[in-house]
Design an enzyme around this catalytic site. Structure first.
Site, PDB file in Angstrom:
ATOM      1  N   HIS A  56     -15.004  -8.722   7.909  1.00 48.35           N
ATOM      2  CA  HIS A  56     -15.268 -10.102   7.496  1.00 48.35           C
ATOM      3  C   HIS A  56     -14.072 -10.788   6.852  1.00 48.35           C
ATOM      4  O   HIS A  56     -14.087 -12.001   6.652  1.00 48.35           O
ATOM      5  CB  HIS A  56     -16.458 -10.142   6.523  1.00 48.35           C
ATOM      6  CG  HIS A  56     -17.709  -9.597   7.117  1.00 48.35           C
ATOM      7  ND1 HIS A  56     -18.494 -10.317   7.988  1.00 48.35           N
ATOM      8  CD2 HIS A  56     -18.284  -8.377   7.018  1.00 48.35           C
ATOM      9  CE1 HIS A  56     -19.508  -9.559   8.386  1.00 48.35           C
ATOM     10  NE2 HIS A  56     -19.396  -8.384   7.818  1.00 48.35           N
ATOM     11  N   ASP A  73      -8.516  -5.195  -6.523  1.00 47.80           N
ATOM     12  CA  ASP A  73      -7.976  -4.121  -5.690  1.00 47.80           C
ATOM     13  C   ASP A  73      -7.765  -2.909  -6.602  1.00 47.80           C
ATOM     14  O   ASP A  73      -6.840  -2.891  -7.419  1.00 47.80           O
ATOM     15  CB  ASP A  73      -6.640  -4.583  -5.077  1.00 47.80           C
ATOM     16  CG  ASP A  73      -6.002  -3.511  -4.207  1.00 47.80           C
ATOM     17  OD1 ASP A  73      -6.477  -2.353  -4.225  1.00 47.80           O
ATOM     18  OD2 ASP A  73      -5.019  -3.839  -3.512  1.00 47.80           O
ATOM     19  N   SER A 116       0.837  -1.193   0.000  1.00 49.54           N
ATOM     20  CA  SER A 116       0.000   0.000   0.000  1.00 49.54           C
ATOM     21  C   SER A 116       0.883   1.259   0.000  1.00 49.54           C
ATOM     22  O   SER A 116       1.796   1.351  -0.821  1.00 49.54           O
ATOM     23  CB  SER A 116      -0.953  -0.061   1.203  1.00 49.54           C
ATOM     24  OG  SER A 116      -2.018   0.831   1.062  1.00 49.54           O
TER      25      SER A 116
END
Ligand code: NAG
Ligand code: NAG
Length: 288
Positions: free
Chosen positions: A215, A187, A128
């Site tokens: 989740h 992504d 990231s």
């Protein structure tokens, strides 16, 4: 939400999800060597964590990638970018396109390690914002150390939606591994966007997907980090909206699309694949 769950089911079916995994978000192996507290290792890997990530390697990708490297390379030392130099905050991500201070710190650790251990192969990595930091750092590594950089390894790498920094000429593209979740549920920070992609325009478009983040977590620390992100990110984004977010062109809004897929690299098998890549490089094999 449905798609995220079906992804998870697919990962579970492959046996990729590791239940109840505990991770350590801190690694200081190269600093120990630089300070004379440990011997040189054949291979040294440094990782830059993502925005909001804790410790110096975080909980999402760094510890899992390092565990996979340790399983494949007998003499490896592992390090995170100094968290006092690199805050991994939203401002560093959006204003700097990856913290410049973080990049300087990464480069300085690599240079110091190389001075102490000139024969070691070096792996520069990040996830990231950390991927941006890793790209930037390579522009500041000394030429002696750059000669020993065996690999650049990134996960969820937003370089393409920022300044597209190219590899230093001494690093061939065959030494660069960039893992990205692609396919139907992708992504957006690193995947090729489909022609009909709807760019977000509102804060709610950006923070909406966060609802499903809890989740996809594995282990208590990721669950805690997810809860903290869900609690903090919308507020931080709202605070920053006028100062820099409102200046983004529609295509640049994709920089803020931290969807749940972006947080799966530690647990979806890609950290292991990236470690296979590193262990298979001739520069890494010949250093051992
Ligand atoms: C995590 O690793 C760091 C650096 O090696 C070490 O100092 C620390 O004690 C470890 N923390 C835990 C909880 O094991
Ligand atoms: C980076 O490269 C990609 C793919 O070539 C391109 O779509 C994008 O516009 C570039 N971004 C910048 C900031 O140059």
């Amino acid at each position: 939400m449905k798609l995220v769950i079906s992804d998870l089911v697919a990962y579970s079916a492959l046996g990729v999800v590791v239940a109840g995994q505990d991770v350590n978000d801190t690694a200081n192996g190269m600093a120990d060597v630089i300070q004379g507290k440990a011997d040189c290792a054949s291979v040294a890997a440094i990782f830059a964590r993502g925005t909001f990530d804790s410790g110096n390697i975080g909980v999402w990708v760094g510890p899992q990638f390092f565990e996979e490297l340790s399983a494949r390379i007998p003499s490896v030392t592992l390090q995170g970018v100094d968290s006092t130099a690199y805050k991994a905050d939203l401002d560093g991500y959006l204003s700097d396109g990856g913290s410049s201070d973080g990049a300087a710190s990464l480069a300085s650790t690599v240079n110091d390690y190389n001075s102490k251990c000139p024969d070691s192969a070096i792996v520069v990595s990040g996830w990231s914002q950390g991927a941006l930091v890793a790209h930037k750092a390579l522009e500041q590594v000394s030429s002696a150390a750059l000669n020993k950089v065996a690999a650049l390894v990134t996960f969820g790498d937003p370089n393409g939606v920022f300044s597209n920094i190219s590899l230093p000429t001494s690093i061939p593209s065959s030494s660069f591994s960039s893992s990205c979740v692609t396919g139907t549920v992708f992504d957006p920070l690193c995947a090729q966007l489909p022609g009909d992609f709807k760019f977000p325009t509102l804060i709610s478009d950006i923070v909406g997907p966060f609802a499903s983040l809890p989740h996809i977590t594995v282990g208590a620390q990721q669950a805690e980090a997810a809860a903290s992100l869900v609690a903090q990110f919308p507020g931080q984004l709202a605070d920053s909206w006028d100062s820099f977010v409102s200046n983004l062109a529609p295509e640049q809004f994709v920089r803020l699309m931290l969807t749940p897929q972006h947080f799966t690299y530690g647990n979806n098998g890609m950290a292991a694949e990236a470690a296979d890549f590193v262990a298979g490089l001739s520069a890494v094999q010949s250093a051992q």
